[in-house]
Every structure is written in structure tokens, then in C-alpha cells.
Motif scaffolding. Structure first.
Motif, PDB file in Angstrom:
ATOM      1  N   ASN A   1      12.192 -10.021 -15.455  1.00 14.55           N
ATOM      2  CA  ASN A   1      13.111  -8.884 -15.909  1.00 14.55           C
ATOM      3  C   ASN A   1      12.144  -7.617 -16.184  1.00 14.55           C
ATOM      4  O   ASN A   1      11.197  -7.699 -16.225  1.00 14.55           O
ATOM      5  CB  ASN A   1      13.827  -9.444 -17.286  1.00 14.55           C
TER       6      ASN A   1
ATOM      7  N   GLU B   1      10.384 -11.369 -19.823  1.00 14.08           N
ATOM      8  CA  GLU B   1      11.283 -12.398 -19.652  1.00 14.08           C
ATOM      9  C   GLU B   1      11.440 -12.791 -18.515  1.00 14.08           C
ATOM     10  O   GLU B   1      11.134 -12.305 -17.420  1.00 14.08           O
ATOM     11  CB  GLU B   1      12.793 -11.720 -20.071  1.00 14.08           C
TER      12      GLU B   1
ATOM     13  N   SER C   1      13.108 -15.950 -15.370  1.00 17.07           N
ATOM     14  CA  SER C   1      13.861 -17.239 -15.150  1.00 17.07           C
ATOM     15  C   SER C   1      13.091 -17.963 -14.188  1.00 17.07           C
ATOM     16  O   SER C   1      12.577 -17.461 -13.000  1.00 17.07           O
ATOM     17  CB  SER C   1      15.117 -16.546 -14.585  1.00 17.07           C
TER      18      SER C   1
ATOM     19  N   ASN D   1      15.335 -20.463 -18.692  1.00 14.40           N
ATOM     20  CA  ASN D   1      14.749 -18.965 -18.823  1.00 14.40           C
ATOM     21  C   ASN D   1      14.007 -18.725 -20.113  1.00 14.40           C
ATOM     22  O   ASN D   1      14.233 -19.623 -21.031  1.00 14.40           O
ATOM     23  CB  ASN D   1      16.136 -18.097 -18.912  1.00 14.40           C
TER      24      ASN D   1
ATOM     25  N   GLU E   1      19.283 -24.151 -18.061  1.00 10.88           N
ATOM     26  CA  GLU E   1      20.447 -24.260 -17.101  1.00 10.88           C
ATOM     27  C   GLU E   1      20.480 -25.521 -16.302  1.00 10.88           C
ATOM     28  O   GLU E   1      21.752 -26.050 -16.370  1.00 10.88           O
ATOM     29  CB  GLU E   1      20.335 -23.150 -16.096  1.00 10.88           C
TER      30      GLU E   1
ATOM     31  N   LEU F   1      21.304 -16.131 -17.731  1.00  9.30           N
ATOM     32  CA  LEU F   1      20.716 -15.697 -16.618  1.00  9.30           C
ATOM     33  C   LEU F   1      21.222 -14.952 -15.759  1.00  9.30           C
ATOM     34  O   LEU F   1      20.631 -14.318 -14.708  1.00  9.30           O
ATOM     35  CB  LEU F   1      20.085 -17.053 -15.754  1.00  9.30           C
TER      36      LEU F   1
ATOM     37  N   LYS G   1      19.244 -11.434 -13.837  1.00 12.84           N
ATOM     38  CA  LYS G   1      18.719 -11.422 -12.633  1.00 12.84           C
ATOM     39  C   LYS G   1      19.832 -10.903 -11.818  1.00 12.84           C
ATOM     40  O   LYS G   1      19.171 -10.135 -10.626  1.00 12.84           O
ATOM     41  CB  LYS G   1      18.789 -12.919 -12.028  1.00 12.84           C
TER      42      LYS G   1
END
Length: 330
Positions: free
Chosen positions: A141, A164, A166, A194, A209, A253, A256
Motif C-alpha cells: 500500500n 501495509e 497483503s 494483511n 483471510e 483487503l 489492493k
């Protein structure tokens, strides 16, 4: 890379208590041959922002620096480096002495840097996807730095994160995948999760997730926290508190894909996220919004003005104006 990004990098990473691998990798980039003029200008800008004059403590720190130069540098460069430091002593902020000394000494001692690590920095206003050597996929991110090994040699796959990201981790039962931040470690074998760990935030957040992860923090050692899908752990490194909550990990998430999603987020958290997404600075009175939480979602096609207009609708009495790249909220 824009000079503002260089400025942000220097001010964010020097003076912070970061893992050694992160410092080495950042140092490698900092003294490398790229963006040299921008680096010099950013250092000068940081120095010039400090109104204080040199005092006894500043001179003491400079003398310590001089001793370091005498030990670590070749005779031909010692006096040159020290003269450059003394010339700007009157406008040096003490924490920046460390940055300046590292910058000047590493210019002449590049062998102290660890060559096995690679870094990926994503400026504010951008996102980036990379694939690691083991096949793991990472989305980074805005305003994030990831430091990782080019080959993942040894018994584990460790990466260092400030910001950040993922992760979709490639399975390797013999080499656990570990994300290390300033206050938390997240370990996975094969999973999607994440991690949010910006150095300017008191919160470190891990959200799962798919699969299973183990979370350790820098609190006194106890039982690690095991996360299952749609669970999130939030660690406050200032208050030394940990909470585990149920969330919709898919929504977390969605950044993204360009979405901005906030679930019970503080106004401070929302402001920092907007600053990183749109590469702006927001000035506001923190106390006026303390204790409130907000849930909202913005689409990828919604720009800065639309986001601010929605905030204005949700927060009674909020007004804003934009001048250059600075937003003033009152």
C-alpha cells in the motif's frame, strides 16, 4: 522519485528503532548513486526546517560523531566530513545528527551494508504488486517499505515491513514465512493475510483471510495469538494492549483494488490513510475528533475532493480548504 518522497523516507526511517536488516537495506539505497541530488536537497531541507541554534548538547553529539569518523573513515576524508558537519551544526536537530553521520560515513564506507537484502518502497499515492523468489505474492500500500531476501536462504523466509501489505504466501512446510514489523511478527505456512504497521501509527494490525497465522508482539512473552479466517488482532504499542475481533477480511483487503474501507475507524486513522492515498498533508485539531469512530467506504474512482465532501457530510460542522498540497480542516 520526487524530492518529497526522498524527504519522507529520510525523516521516517532515520531515528526509528527498526530491525537491522531494514536499516542496512535503507542505508544501501540512501548512499547509492541514484537520486543523489534529491537526497542532498532533502537533507538540506530537513536541516533548514529546524529553527534552534546549536547548544552544548549539539556540540557534544558532534564531537561523538567526530570520534566515529576518526575510527571509521580513512584519514583523507576525515577532516572533509567533519567540516561539512560543523558548517550545518547551527541548524541540526539532534536526531538528524544520526541521519547525517550515517549518510556521510556510509558514503565512504559502503562495505558496511548488507548486499543480500532487497527493498521495495511505494510512495504515497501509489500501490504496487511484487512476487518474491519463493512465488509468494505481495501487494504494498501507499507509503510502505518491504525489505526481503533475494533468495530466502536458511530455515525461514523473513521479510520486514514498515507500512501495509497483503501477502499470498507460497506453501513451503520446511520454511515458515514470517513478516516482521517494529512491534509484531506474523508467521504463516500457506495463507492470505494483511499486515498494517506504519511507523507513525501506534497500532499494528494483522488480518487473516485464508489459512492460519501465528502472531507474536513485543509485549512480555506469552502464548502467541492464533488467527483464523476473518479474525483480526490489533496491538497498541503505546498502551500495550491487544484485542482480537471478527471482521470481514475481504473488505479489509479491498485497498489492493483501490477502495478505501473503514470499519469503526478513528478520525486520526482516516486522516493518515487519506494522506498516504492522495499524497497530501492534512492539518486539523486532533482533540476535536477524539473518541469518535466512523464506518465508510470509498470507490477507486472517487478523488480527494469527493472523499473530503463525504467526510464533511458525516462530521457535523466540518469544513475544509485546500492550498497547494495541504488541506486545512476546521
Amino acid at each position: 522519485m520526487a524530492n518529497k518522497t526522498i524527504h519522507t523516507l529520510i525523516s521516517k526511517f532515520f531515528g526509528n528503532d527498526l530491525p537491522e536488516a531494514v536499516r542496512c537495506a535503507f542505508g544501501k539505497w540512501f548512499v547509492g548513486g541514484t537520486h543523489q541530488q534529491e537526497k542532498e536537497e532533502a537533507m538540506l531541507e530537513l536541516w533548514e526546517q529546524v529553527p534552534a541554534e546549536a547548544d552544548g548538547r549539539t556540540i557534544q553529539e558532534l564531537n561523538k560523531l567526530h570520534d566515529r569518523i576518526q575510527i571509521n573513515s580513512r584519514p583523507a576524508v576525515r577532516q572533509s566530513i567533519y567540516r561539512r558537519m560543523v558548517r550545518v551544526a547551527a541548524i541540526l536537530l539532534l536526531p538528524l545528527i544520526g541521519a547525517a553521520s550515517a549518510y556521510l560515513i556510509m558514503q565512504h564506507e559502503p562495505n558496511v551494508l548488507e548486499p543480500a537484502w532487497t527493498e521495495c518502497f511505494v510512495p504515497n499515492g501509489e500501490r504496487k504488486q511484487i512476487t518474491l523468489s519463493d512465488g509468494s505474492e505481495v501487494w504494498l500500500n501507499s507509503g510502505s517499505l518491504l525489505v526481503y531476501s533475494a533468495k530466502f536462504e536458511g530455515s525461514q523466509r523473513s521479510v520486514y515491513l514498515n507500512g501495509e501489505a497483503s501477502f499470498r504466501v507460497a506453501k513451503d512446510l520446511e520454511k515458515p514465512f514470517i513478516v516482521k514489523t517494529g512491534h509484531m511478527e506474523v508467521e504463516a505456512l500457506g495463507t492470505v493475510f494483511n499486515v498494517e504497521a506504519y511507523s507513525d501509527s501506534e497500532l499494528t494490525i494483522a488480518t487473516l483471510e485464508e489459512g492460519k497465522v501465528r502472531v507474536d508482539t513485543d509485549m512480555e512473552k506469552g502464548e502467541p495469538i492464533i488467527l483464523r479466517p476473518d479474525e483480526q488482532v490489533v496491538y497498541n504499542n503505546q498502551l500495550k494492549t491487544i484485542s482480537k475481533v471478527i471482521v470481514d477480511a475481504g473488505k479489509v483487503l479491498q485497498w489492493k483494488h483501490g477502495y478505501l474501507t473503514f470499519q469503526g475507524a478513528s478520525f486520526d486513522y482516516i486522516v493518515k490513510t487519506i494522506e498516504r492515498r492522495f499524497d497530501v498533508t492534512i492539518n486539523y485539531e486532533t482533540g476535536k475528533f477524539a473518541g469518535r469512530s466512523f464506518t465508510m467506504k470509498f470507490r477507486p474512482d472517487e478523488g480527494l475532493n469527493q472523499v473530503l465532501d463525504i467526510l464533511k457530510e458525516m462530521v457535523n460542522g466540518l469544513n475544509y480548504r485546500i492550498k497547494d498540497n495541504i488541506i486545512y480542516i476546521n
